[in-house]
Design a protein around this motif. Sequence first.
Motif, mmCIF file in Angstrom:
data_model
loop_
_atom_site.group_PDB
_atom_site.id
_atom_site.type_symbol
_atom_site.label_atom_id
_atom_site.label_comp_id
_atom_site.label_asym_id
_atom_site.label_seq_id
_atom_site.Cartn_x
_atom_site.Cartn_y
_atom_site.Cartn_z
ATOM 1 N N ALA A 42 0.897 -1.055 -0.026
ATOM 2 C CA ALA A 42 0.030 0.139 -0.089
ATOM 3 C C ALA A 42 0.780 1.236 -0.066
ATOM 4 C CB ALA A 42 -0.963 0.097 1.188
ATOM 5 N N GLY A 43 2.116 1.150 0.382
ATOM 6 C CA GLY A 43 3.120 2.258 0.460
ATOM 7 C C GLY A 43 3.843 2.583 -0.921
ATOM 8 N N PHE A 44 3.461 1.942 -1.796
ATOM 9 C CA PHE A 44 4.323 1.994 -3.227
ATOM 10 C C PHE A 44 3.572 3.296 -4.072
ATOM 11 C CE2 PHE A 44 5.802 -2.703 -4.306
ATOM 12 C CZ PHE A 44 6.895 -2.478 -3.184
ATOM 13 N N ILE A 45 4.465 3.991 -4.528
ATOM 14 C CA ILE A 45 3.943 5.244 -5.229
ATOM 15 C C ILE A 45 3.816 5.054 -6.782
ATOM 16 C CG2 ILE A 45 4.620 7.518 -5.791
ATOM 17 C CD1 ILE A 45 6.382 7.255 -2.909
ATOM 18 N N GLY A 46 2.582 5.362 -7.175
ATOM 19 C CA GLY A 46 2.344 5.075 -8.616
ATOM 20 C C GLY A 46 2.501 6.271 -9.286
ATOM 21 N N LEU A 47 2.998 6.482 -10.530
ATOM 22 C CA LEU A 47 2.861 7.704 -11.237
ATOM 23 C C LEU A 47 2.320 7.481 -12.745
ATOM 24 C CD1 LEU A 47 6.573 9.239 -10.297
ATOM 25 C CD2 LEU A 47 4.282 9.656 -9.258
ATOM 26 N N THR A 48 1.635 8.541 -13.266
ATOM 27 C CA THR A 48 1.252 8.552 -14.602
ATOM 28 C C THR A 48 1.309 9.837 -14.872
ATOM 29 O OG1 THR A 48 -0.475 7.667 -15.937
ATOM 30 C CG2 THR A 48 -1.171 8.658 -14.060
ATOM 31 N N GLY A 49 0.803 10.094 -16.352
ATOM 32 C CA GLY A 49 0.983 11.424 -16.756
ATOM 33 C C GLY A 49 0.872 11.348 -18.278
ATOM 34 N N ASP A 50 1.566 12.665 -18.922
ATOM 35 C CA ASP A 50 1.471 12.677 -20.294
ATOM 36 C C ASP A 50 2.500 11.589 -20.861
ATOM 37 O OD1 ASP A 50 0.757 14.229 -22.853
ATOM 38 O OD2 ASP A 50 2.953 14.396 -22.666
ATOM 39 N N LEU A 51 2.602 10.983 -21.767
ATOM 40 C CA LEU A 51 3.434 10.003 -22.417
ATOM 41 C C LEU A 51 4.894 10.692 -22.764
ATOM 42 C CD1 LEU A 51 4.216 7.181 -23.014
ATOM 43 C CD2 LEU A 51 3.548 7.512 -25.371
#
Length: 188
Positions: free
Chosen positions: A112-121
């Motif tokens: 649950a502590g893992f950080i996920g990142l998304t955004g513009d390709l």
Amino acid sequence: MALVLSGCGEESSGEFVGNRLDQPYDVPDIALTATDGSSYSLAADTDKALTLVFFGYTHCPDYCPLVMNNLSAALNRLDEGERSKVDVVFVTTDPSRDDEATLHDYLKAYDAGFIGLTGDLDDIIALGDPLHVYVNDGEKLPTGGYDLGGHSTFTLAISSDDEAVALWNQETSSTEFANDFSILLADD
């Protein structure tokens, strides 16, 4: 069953098994979007002694789940003091399908502590390039899925100085990860 149990009893060698970078990669200050909707930069927002970064995607059938599982198991091998000095960041290479909610659900299965990142390709590609991480925009298949043309399957270690100082391939075991994390933390 014996093979599975033998993997649980692996002892660490005390020697670093990953690849230390003689010329560390500078981490660019490019903000992406975290699973909670906030802005997050690997350069500006990482404040732990060690940040482990993996570029992958939630629909990955093989290496991504293997690596994420081994990272999770490795963190469980660290003592509480060491564990508190480590963050894990998963950067999607498939932002068209990996929004904040999708990443959150995917990562909570590991930790649950893992950080996920998304955004513009384009921003993800710009982040990956100086880290020598291959990211492309993929090709839609007739079956409805995507062929992302292969992607980098290594894990990077970013120091508190915002430099990538080591990397591991997709075949690194949780025991090897944990051993190397302890060595890097002791060197910090």
